[in-house]
Design a protein around this motif. Structure first.
Motif, PDB file in Angstrom:
ATOM      1  N   ASN A 191       7.421  13.525 -18.021  1.00  0.00           N
ATOM      2  CA  ASN A 191       6.346  12.549 -17.871  1.00  0.00           C
ATOM      3  C   ASN A 191       6.344  11.845 -16.530  1.00  0.00           C
ATOM      4  OD1 ASN A 191       5.207  13.065 -20.332  1.00  0.00           O
ATOM      5  ND2 ASN A 191       6.342  11.468 -21.418  1.00  0.00           N
ATOM      6  N   TYR A 235       6.312   6.578 -29.471  1.00  0.00           N
ATOM      7  CA  TYR A 235       7.171   7.698 -29.894  1.00  0.00           C
ATOM      8  C   TYR A 235       6.317   8.908 -30.260  1.00  0.00           C
ATOM      9  CZ  TYR A 235      10.910   4.252 -30.883  1.00  0.00           C
ATOM     10  OH  TYR A 235      11.852   3.249 -30.800  1.00  0.00           O
ATOM     11  N   LEU A 258      17.295   8.996 -37.936  1.00  0.00           N
ATOM     12  CA  LEU A 258      18.426   8.799 -37.017  1.00  0.00           C
ATOM     13  C   LEU A 258      18.624   7.318 -36.748  1.00  0.00           C
ATOM     14  CD1 LEU A 258      18.264  11.462 -34.186  1.00  0.00           C
ATOM     15  CD2 LEU A 258      20.164  11.007 -35.724  1.00  0.00           C
ATOM     16  N   VAL A 259      17.498   6.624 -36.523  1.00  0.00           N
ATOM     17  CA  VAL A 259      17.592   5.198 -36.231  1.00  0.00           C
ATOM     18  C   VAL A 259      18.106   4.450 -37.464  1.00  0.00           C
ATOM     19  CG1 VAL A 259      16.300   3.137 -35.611  1.00  0.00           C
ATOM     20  CG2 VAL A 259      15.788   5.299 -34.499  1.00  0.00           C
ATOM     21  N   ASP A 283       4.670  10.678 -27.409  1.00  0.00           N
ATOM     22  CA  ASP A 283       5.620  11.500 -26.662  1.00  0.00           C
ATOM     23  C   ASP A 283       5.897  12.843 -27.330  1.00  0.00           C
ATOM     24  OD1 ASP A 283       8.010   9.314 -24.929  1.00  0.00           O
ATOM     25  OD2 ASP A 283       5.992  10.007 -24.446  1.00  0.00           O
ATOM     26  N   GLU A 284       5.513  12.972 -28.591  1.00  0.00           N
ATOM     27  CA  GLU A 284       5.667  14.282 -29.246  1.00  0.00           C
ATOM     28  C   GLU A 284       4.406  15.114 -29.124  1.00  0.00           C
ATOM     29  OE1 GLU A 284       8.513  15.443 -30.255  1.00  0.00           O
ATOM     30  OE2 GLU A 284       9.344  13.501 -29.669  1.00  0.00           O
ATOM     31  N   ILE A 332      11.927   5.699 -23.506  1.00  0.00           N
ATOM     32  CA  ILE A 332      10.484   5.526 -23.690  1.00  0.00           C
ATOM     33  C   ILE A 332       9.946   4.368 -22.857  1.00  0.00           C
ATOM     34  CG2 ILE A 332       8.694   4.919 -25.330  1.00  0.00           C
ATOM     35  CD1 ILE A 332       9.725   6.793 -27.208  1.00  0.00           C
ATOM     36  N   THR A 385       4.623  19.691 -37.772  1.00  0.00           N
ATOM     37  CA  THR A 385       5.815  19.653 -36.937  1.00  0.00           C
ATOM     38  C   THR A 385       6.016  18.273 -36.339  1.00  0.00           C
ATOM     39  OG1 THR A 385       5.456  21.968 -36.411  1.00  0.00           O
ATOM     40  CG2 THR A 385       6.980  20.769 -35.001  1.00  0.00           C
ATOM     41  N   LYS A 418      24.405   5.421 -28.163  1.00  0.00           N
ATOM     42  CA  LYS A 418      23.789   5.705 -29.454  1.00  0.00           C
ATOM     43  C   LYS A 418      22.303   5.973 -29.321  1.00  0.00           C
ATOM     44  CE  LYS A 418      27.142   4.516 -32.592  1.00  0.00           C
ATOM     45  NZ  LYS A 418      27.700   3.158 -32.392  1.00  0.00           N
ATOM     46  N   TYR A 419      21.803   6.771 -30.251  1.00  0.00           N
ATOM     47  CA  TYR A 419      20.424   7.224 -30.173  1.00  0.00           C
ATOM     48  C   TYR A 419      19.380   6.099 -30.131  1.00  0.00           C
ATOM     49  CZ  TYR A 419      16.016   9.411 -31.343  1.00  0.00           C
ATOM     50  OH  TYR A 419      14.707   9.795 -31.332  1.00  0.00           O
ATOM     51  N   PRO A 420      19.415   5.107 -31.047  1.00  0.00           N
ATOM     52  CA  PRO A 420      18.325   4.116 -31.062  1.00  0.00           C
ATOM     53  C   PRO A 420      18.126   3.431 -29.720  1.00  0.00           C
ATOM     54  CG  PRO A 420      19.694   3.852 -32.999  1.00  0.00           C
ATOM     55  CD  PRO A 420      20.402   4.816 -32.113  1.00  0.00           C
ATOM     56  N   GLU A 441      -0.326  25.701 -40.264  1.00  0.00           N
ATOM     57  CA  GLU A 441      -0.151  24.440 -39.532  1.00  0.00           C
ATOM     58  C   GLU A 441      -0.726  24.493 -38.117  1.00  0.00           C
ATOM     59  OE1 GLU A 441       4.395  25.427 -39.549  1.00  0.00           O
ATOM     60  OE2 GLU A 441       4.081  23.729 -38.197  1.00  0.00           O
ATOM     61  N   ALA A 498      21.810   4.999 -37.885  1.00  0.00           N
ATOM     62  CA  ALA A 498      22.594   4.228 -36.928  1.00  0.00           C
ATOM     63  C   ALA A 498      22.669   2.776 -37.355  1.00  0.00           C
ATOM     64  CB  ALA A 498      21.984   4.349 -35.534  1.00  0.00           C
ATOM     65  N   LYS A 499      21.567   2.267 -37.893  1.00  0.00           N
ATOM     66  CA  LYS A 499      21.559   0.868 -38.355  1.00  0.00           C
ATOM     67  C   LYS A 499      22.540   0.683 -39.492  1.00  0.00           C
ATOM     68  CE  LYS A 499      17.012  -0.752 -38.139  1.00  0.00           C
ATOM     69  NZ  LYS A 499      15.851  -1.041 -38.917  1.00  0.00           N
ATOM     70  N   LYS A 510       9.506  21.558 -24.914  1.00  0.00           N
ATOM     71  CA  LYS A 510       9.576  20.420 -23.994  1.00  0.00           C
ATOM     72  C   LYS A 510      10.022  20.888 -22.620  1.00  0.00           C
ATOM     73  CE  LYS A 510      10.424  16.804 -27.424  1.00  0.00           C
ATOM     74  NZ  LYS A 510       9.490  15.690 -27.230  1.00  0.00           N
ATOM     75  N   ARG A 561       7.310  15.899 -38.912  1.00  0.00           N
ATOM     76  CA  ARG A 561       8.703  16.176 -39.224  1.00  0.00           C
ATOM     77  C   ARG A 561       9.623  15.592 -38.147  1.00  0.00           C
ATOM     78  NH1 ARG A 561      10.827  21.162 -38.157  1.00  0.00           N
ATOM     79  NH2 ARG A 561       8.707  21.997 -38.120  1.00  0.00           N
ATOM     80  N   LEU A 562       9.241  15.774 -36.878  1.00  0.00           N
ATOM     81  CA  LEU A 562      10.072  15.296 -35.777  1.00  0.00           C
ATOM     82  C   LEU A 562      10.167  13.778 -35.769  1.00  0.00           C
ATOM     83  CD1 LEU A 562       8.785  17.657 -32.978  1.00  0.00           C
ATOM     84  CD2 LEU A 562      11.071  17.608 -33.950  1.00  0.00           C
ATOM     85  N   GLN A 570      13.452  11.363 -36.245  1.00  0.00           N
ATOM     86  CA  GLN A 570      13.861  10.291 -35.348  1.00  0.00           C
ATOM     87  C   GLN A 570      14.060   8.992 -36.125  1.00  0.00           C
ATOM     88  OE1 GLN A 570      10.873   9.911 -32.340  1.00  0.00           O
ATOM     89  NE2 GLN A 570      11.224  11.969 -31.552  1.00  0.00           N
ATOM     90  N   THR A 605      11.613  14.863 -22.088  1.00  0.00           N
ATOM     91  CA  THR A 605      10.337  14.151 -22.181  1.00  0.00           C
ATOM     92  C   THR A 605      10.183  13.186 -21.008  1.00  0.00           C
ATOM     93  OG1 THR A 605      10.481  14.306 -24.585  1.00  0.00           O
ATOM     94  CG2 THR A 605       8.866  12.784 -23.687  1.00  0.00           C
ATOM     95  N   GLN A 644      16.890   5.940 -27.032  1.00  0.00           N
ATOM     96  CA  GLN A 644      15.480   6.273 -27.215  1.00  0.00           C
ATOM     97  C   GLN A 644      14.595   5.199 -26.592  1.00  0.00           C
ATOM     98  OE1 GLN A 644      13.872   5.715 -31.132  1.00  0.00           O
ATOM     99  NE2 GLN A 644      12.634   7.554 -31.027  1.00  0.00           N
TER     100      GLN A 644
END
Lengths: 647, 161
Positions: free
Chosen positions: A133, B112, B141-142, B115-116, A92, B130, A83-85, A241, B145-146, A163, B133-134, B138, A129, A88
């Motif tokens: 890094n 986080y 998404l978290v 890293d962007e 990191i 941008t 899962k993503y969380p 932007e 999931a929770k 990226k 937004r990213l 994220q 990423t 991630q």
């Protein structure tokens, strides 16, 4: 203030902050580490949430400055979480804790690769990423083709492609072979047609790296860079932007101009003309504004433009404009601009023939030598050193000497060396040169290396006219209450050789000179170096291979070794020890490797070894001057080589 | 390139470190000690660049925090100074008037966001919109999931009552 969303983490952080002292903090940290260690051992019992929490705690503890030597596995294992969380967090924390030299990062390569080639865009981003890094050579070999595919795939969104561009840049830096030049020259040119400015900025960074190693392959990118610059300079098609305080994408402008500096020329006359128009507009049109950020951004562009103009070797007129601009900059109140003005003026010296124009600003530069900011003082010193010639040498050296008395230690060694070199190179007459060196020793003896005073002695030896003057000056310095031990050595030598030339003057009879030297000499701390044979044995025991025959001088010892430190790779290093049989207190060590940090570390290592070995019982007697001169020390070699070592 | 990013408080406490070149744990500690010594003692009217071990460190103080980025000798200093500001502005927008306490309790968010903005020690995205937004994507998404996890555990709790 938003709460972290992980209660356990917040509580822990609060606990740490509430610790009244370092001792308590350490106790709390140890307790937590113990807890985490136990929980990690029993992995079955850990929910993903708990794993995340502990891994973040580990990173926090690491940031506090404590050693976290376990738990790397857990962080890396989170990368495989479904899962993503959790994934991630794994990515990191891993990229913050570990680096490419950690062996078990390798274990993650397969998982990372699956994420990169998989369909899940968010996972792709995480993986790119991490690799971008902290990826190392192995990642480069395994993953470069996949990353390249993503970069050029039109099916991928800008988010992924930007990226991928920087990820590829990293892999290229780790192993240039991963980018097949033949394939990439066209692709790179295509990438520069990109509309999305985020992707374009990243691609431009990639281009800079590629071009810096091989501009031949990427000629087709040159006109595209110029087109991009034009578009930005005219603010065409730049979305809001990407406008930073009114400046269209300053970072992209800077990168594009940086890329252009790796091409030796701009052949096509149209392209050249367009480029110069843009540069001219930047040079003449950058005003100073109140908003700090807008100012910084526009000047970042300006300074890069300056560098490009210098590189393109523009006509004299444009160059004078540049120097005029820089002349303005070094006198402004804003310290950043002053610093950059001085730095760029120094660069100009090396590129082109603007010496005379720069000399007009000498007074301002000398003022900067005394600036309260050490960064600015350093730049001023470099510039003065570079712009010194026969016409201004006396003034400049005298300023340096004056400054030496009040300067801080960090700068004294450099100051002394530069003053000595300038004094020798541009001396209007030799007695001035002798004066300068003696003043140097007097003001900053600790920072004046032996090569410098060997040299002045050599000059005096070779110039009869200089000898009485040198002897007299030496005698004068001896009268000072507090004199540096180097001065005592120099005076001892000079007077030992030439005091007979002063015999009739008051205070200069052989007896008087002998007694005053004897009085000053106990301040000379000399440590006799061990005999060469013992040193050779020591070196052999340290696995430094002694190489007889490399240096014909029997008073010298040459050894070689392969040395490495934590931050460098293994390199071949050569070590030379020169001893002076006529002066047993003198020993000089020179080290050469491909890396200045490594040279320094090896020197320190050897010095440590030489100091701890007990000195053999036959300590040499201090050198006393005799009434009649003896022959000069034979260890002084050609002056050119002496200073070549220094420089 | 940017070799590392370090955020230190005025008292010398480390709030964030990110390393884009390989430094061992011991070397990292040494670097931080040396830089703290050099930078924290610099007065307010001096320039934002210090020379250190053949590199340059560009730094800017925002309230009680020093943002430091180490670059190569020939990199463009002002460009980096504005990358720092770019990062700070994004943090500000995300947290709503950011302060040091936000970065202490939400240091993971700061990572986080960083890293962007940077990859491989280079600027990745210069549009604040941008990046915002990213990061928001994220976050959701978290959250999603929770919620999913909690709804599953609710179902299990119901089923096993």
């Amino acid at each position: 203030m938003a709460l972290s969303g992980m209660r356990g983490l917040s509580v822990f952080i609060s606990d740490i902050r509430n610790c009244p002292n370092k001792e308590q903090e350490r106790l709390r940290v140890d307790k937590e580490l113990g807890n985490i260690r136990t929980r990690f051992k029993n992995e079955k019992g850990l929910t993903p949430y708990e794993k995340k929490k502990y891994v973040w705690k580990m990173l926090y503890i690491y940031m506090l400055g404590y050693d976290v030597d376990f738990g790397h596995m857990e962080a890396v294992s989170l990368i495989s979480a479904p899962k993503y969380p959790e994934k991630q967090v794994g990515y990191i924390v891993t990229s913050s804790l570990l680096n490419e030299n950690h062996d078990f990062l390798r274990l993650a390569i397969n998982t990372v690769r699956n994420d990169i080639i998989g369909r899940n865009e968010t996972f792709q981003c995480l993986a790119l990423t991490l690799v971008g890094n902290i990826g190392g050579r192995e990642f480069a070999e395994s993953l470069a083709p996949d990353v390249q595919k993503l970069l050029i795939s039109s099916g991928c969104r800008p988010l992924v492609r930007k990226k991928a561009a920087l990820c590829l840049l990293r892999l290229y830096r780790k192993n240039p072979d991963v980018v097949n030049v033949d394939g990439w020259s066209d692709r790179m040119a295509q990438l520069l047609d990109e509309r999305d400015l985020g992707v374009l900025t990243s691609s431009m960074s990639l281009l800079v790296a590629l071009v810096s190693n091989n501009h031949e392959a990427y000629w087709s990118c040159l006109p595209k860079c110029v087109k991009i610059l034009e578009r930005l300079a005219r603010n065409q098609d730049v979305p809001q932007e990407y406008t930073y305080y009114g400046i269209p994408s300053p970072w992209l402008q800077v990168k594009a101009m940086r890329a252009l500096q790796y091409f030796p020329t701009v052949e096509d006359p149209n392209t050249r003309r367009s480029l110069f128009e843009v540069l001219q507009r930047i040079l003449m049109g950058t005003d100073v504004v109140k908003n700090v950020n807008k100012n910084n951004a526009s000047h970042a562009v300006l300074f890069e433009a300056l560098a490009l103009v210098m590189h393109l070797d523009a006509e004299k007129e444009m160059m004078s404009q540049c120097v005029a601009l820089l002349g303005k900059f070094i006198a402004v109140r804003e310290p950043n601009i002053r610093y950059l003005g001085l730095e760029n003026m120094t660069r100009m010296l090396m590129v082109t023939d603007v010496h005379d124009i720069i000399k007009r600003h000498q007074a301002q530069i000398i003022t900067s030598l005394k600036d309260p900011d050490i960064s600015i003082r350093r730049r001023a010193l470099d510039l003065l050193y570079g712009m010194c010639d026969v016409s201004n040498a006396k003034d400049i050296v005298e300023e340096l000497l004056q400054y030496l008395s009040t300067s801080d230690f960090a700068m004294r060694e450099e100051l002394s060396l530069k003053a000595a070199i300038l004094a020798e190179k541009f001396a209007p007459d030799l007695s001035w040169y002798v004066d300068v060196i003696l003043q140097l020793i007097d003001k900053a003896g600790d920072f004046v290396s032996d090569d410098i005073w060997f040299r002045v002695v050599q000059f005096v030896t070779n110039n009869e006219d200089l000898q009485p003057y040198a002897a007299l000056k030496a005698r004068e310095y001896l009268d000072k209450l507090a004199i540096h031990e180097t001065m005592v050595k120099v005076s001892a030598y000079l007077l030992g050789e030439y005091s007979h030339l002063l015999a009739r003057r008051p205070g200069c009879s052989p007896k008087e000179i002998f007694s005053i030297l004897h009085e000053k000499l106990p301040t000379v701390r000399g440590v006799g170096p061990m005999p060469l044979a013992d040193m050779a044995n020591l070196f052999n025991s340290l696995q430094l291979m002694v190489c007889p025959g490399l240096d014909p001088n029997p008073n010298n010892l040459v050894a070689s070794t392969t040395f490495y430190s934590e931050s460098t790779r293994a390199m071949l290093c050569l070590i030379r020890i020169e001893t002076d049989p006529a002066d047993r207190t003198q020993l000089r060590m020179t080290i050469a490797s491909g890396d200045s940090a490594l040279t320094f570390e090896l020197k320190e290592f050897i010095k440590e070894q030489l100091v701890y070995i007990p000195i053999p019982p036959q300590a040499p007697a201090p050198v006393l001057p005799q009434a009649r001169p003896t022959s000069p020390p034979t260890a002084i070699t050609d002056p050119g080589t002496l200073l070549a070592g220094l420089l | 390139m940017i070799h590392f990013v370090v955020l230190i408080s005025r008292q010398g406490k480390v709030r964030l470190t990110k390393w884009y070149s390989p430094y061992s744990q011991k070397e990292r500690a040494k670097v931080i000690r040396e830089l703290s010594g050099m930078i924290l003692t610099r007065g307010p009217k001096l320039c934002n660049f210090v020379e250190w071990r053949g590199y340059k460190v560009v730094y800017k103080r925002y309230a009680s925090l020093y943002f430091c980025m180490c670059i190569d000798q020939d990199d463009n200093e002002l460009e980096i100074l504005e990358i720092i500001h770019h990062y700070v502005e994004i943090l500000d927008r995300y947290f709503g008037s950011v302060c040091e306490l936000d970065l202490i309790f939400n240091f993971h968010k700061a990572y986080y966001i960083l890293d962007e903005i940077l990859i491989a020690g280079e600027l990745q995205e210069s549009s604040k919109k941008t990046v915002a937004r990213l990061v928001a994507a994220q976050d959701s998404l978290v959250e999603a999931a929770k919620e999913q996890a909690s709804s599953i555990s609710n179902m299990i709790a119901q089923a096993t009552k």
